[in-house]
Design a protein around this motif. Structure first.
Motif, PDB file in Angstrom:
ATOM      1  N   TYR A 171       0.801  -1.218   0.000  1.00 27.23           N
ATOM      2  CA  TYR A 171       0.000   0.000   0.000  1.00 27.23           C
ATOM      3  C   TYR A 171       0.839   1.277   0.000  1.00 27.23           C
ATOM      4  CZ  TYR A 171      -4.434  -2.429   0.421  1.00 27.23           C
ATOM      5  OH  TYR A 171      -5.534  -3.219   0.171  1.00 27.23           O
ATOM      6  N   THR A 172       2.147   1.156   0.223  1.00 25.85           N
ATOM      7  CA  THR A 172       2.983   2.353   0.235  1.00 25.85           C
ATOM      8  C   THR A 172       4.101   2.308  -0.794  1.00 25.85           C
ATOM      9  OG1 THR A 172       4.385   1.415   1.986  1.00 25.85           O
ATOM     10  CG2 THR A 172       2.534   2.789   2.687  1.00 25.85           C
ATOM     11  N   ALA A 213      11.054   1.147   7.846  1.00 23.30           N
ATOM     12  CA  ALA A 213       9.966   1.608   8.712  1.00 23.30           C
ATOM     13  C   ALA A 213       9.803   3.119   8.614  1.00 23.30           C
ATOM     14  CB  ALA A 213      10.232   1.198  10.156  1.00 23.30           C
ATOM     15  N   ASN A 214      10.915   3.846   8.609  1.00 24.94           N
ATOM     16  CA  ASN A 214      10.842   5.303   8.511  1.00 24.94           C
ATOM     17  C   ASN A 214      10.264   5.740   7.171  1.00 24.94           C
ATOM     18  OD1 ASN A 214      11.899   5.822  11.079  1.00 24.94           O
ATOM     19  ND2 ASN A 214      14.007   5.718  10.342  1.00 24.94           N
ATOM     20  N   LEU A 215      10.643   5.054   6.096  1.00 27.24           N
ATOM     21  CA  LEU A 215      10.107   5.388   4.774  1.00 27.24           C
ATOM     22  C   LEU A 215       8.615   5.065   4.686  1.00 27.24           C
ATOM     23  CD1 LEU A 215      13.007   4.155   2.467  1.00 27.24           C
ATOM     24  CD2 LEU A 215      12.343   6.530   2.893  1.00 27.24           C
ATOM     25  N   LEU A 216       8.220   3.929   5.274  1.00 23.78           N
ATOM     26  CA  LEU A 216       6.813   3.556   5.268  1.00 23.78           C
ATOM     27  C   LEU A 216       5.979   4.554   6.069  1.00 23.78           C
ATOM     28  CD1 LEU A 216       7.152  -0.294   5.745  1.00 23.78           C
ATOM     29  CD2 LEU A 216       6.137   0.827   3.773  1.00 23.78           C
ATOM     30  N   LYS A 217       6.509   4.975   7.213  1.00 23.97           N
ATOM     31  CA  LYS A 217       5.795   5.965   8.024  1.00 23.97           C
ATOM     32  C   LYS A 217       5.603   7.259   7.233  1.00 23.97           C
ATOM     33  CE  LYS A 217       6.137   8.629  12.309  1.00 23.97           C
ATOM     34  NZ  LYS A 217       6.946   8.890  13.537  1.00 23.97           N
ATOM     35  N   LYS A 218       6.658   7.706   6.572  1.00 30.78           N
ATOM     36  CA  LYS A 218       6.571   8.930   5.765  1.00 30.78           C
ATOM     37  C   LYS A 218       5.543   8.764   4.656  1.00 30.78           C
ATOM     38  CE  LYS A 218       9.338  12.026   2.878  1.00 30.78           C
ATOM     39  NZ  LYS A 218      10.681  12.280   2.284  1.00 30.78           N
ATOM     40  N   ALA A 219       5.569   7.598   3.990  1.00 34.36           N
ATOM     41  CA  ALA A 219       4.622   7.352   2.902  1.00 34.36           C
ATOM     42  C   ALA A 219       3.194   7.338   3.405  1.00 34.36           C
ATOM     43  CB  ALA A 219       4.958   6.021   2.217  1.00 34.36           C
TER      44      ALA A 219
END
Length: 233
Positions: A171-172, A213-219
């Motif tokens: 989804y991201t 995890a940081n990239l997914l959170k941002k996305a």
């Protein structure tokens, strides 16, 4: 949705669980959508009993929620769950990489290098499009997990967490930049494993998952996906 798909198995509820897990991960059953037991029973040509057993298993996997007098719904992704999931994943996959560096066979190492070459070819041929749909034998992380040879570690990562992790990836994917960076990190992890450098393999795997995890959170923030109950802006 009207097509009837017959399932014949001694473990009918397990088969249903696998089918429904795939439909949730792949978006056939969208995030937050209501699950209709009569519709699913008709489509799969099964009775309500094994279907309900499958829904109980999906709830245990964290893929659906069930509420009395309301029914079942596919989960909505949220940042609280992302961070909880990836904190656990970072620690456990770091351990898996360390164990794999001790136990992996030379044949498995060769096959992993071949897999990364295939991922490189995918990026070259598809204008750096993410390979988020990788799973099973196409999943670099899954192979490392199995190479750890730790049965309990494998069970938690591949049964309890794997479907949820794939959902976050899917989804991201379009919002995450530079898939080649992920590939470079995969190659560095594999080099450490191939050289039997357990400390380095664990460190690199943990850094790789923390970065993911940081990239997914941002996305998720950019896509306005729910933050759960964090109270954060």
């Amino acid at each position: 949705m009207d097509k009837v798909t017959q399932i014949k198995s001694a473990t009918l509820s397990d088969d249903l669980t696998q089918r429904l897990t795939a439909e949730i991960v792949e978006g056939v059953l969208p995030l937050g959508s209501k699950i209709s037991e009569p519709e699913l029973a008709k489509r799969y040509g099964v009775s309500r009993g094994p279907l309900r057993e499958a829904l109980v298993k999906l709830e245990a996997l964290g893929l659906i929620t069930r509420t009395a007098n309301v029914g079942a719904r596919v989960i909505d992704l949220n940042i609280d769950d992302l961070l909880d999931t990836y904190t656990l994943r970072e620690a456990m996959e770091g351990m898996a990489a360390r164990l794999a560096s001790e136990l992996i066979s030379e044949q498995e190492v060769t096959e992993l290098y071949k897999l990364l070459d295939e991922h490189q070819a995918h990026l070259d041929s598809n204008h750096d499009e993410h390979y988020a749909n990788q799973y099973g034998n196409e999943d670099f992380h899954l192979r490392i997990i199995h190479a750890s040879q730790n049965k309990k570690l494998i069970r938690v990562l591949t049964q309890d967490l794997y479907a949820t992790i794939r959902m976050y990836r899917r989804y991201t994917a379009d919002s995450r930049p530079d898939p080649r960076q992920a590939l470079r990190e995969h190659k560095a992890i594999l080099d450490a494993i191939a050289n039997r450098e357990g400390d380095l393999a664990e460190l690199l795997m943990r850094r790789h998952i923390s970065r993911a995890a940081n990239l997914l959170k941002k996305a998720m923030l950019e896509n306005s996906i729910s933050q759960g109950n964090t109270g954060k802006p």
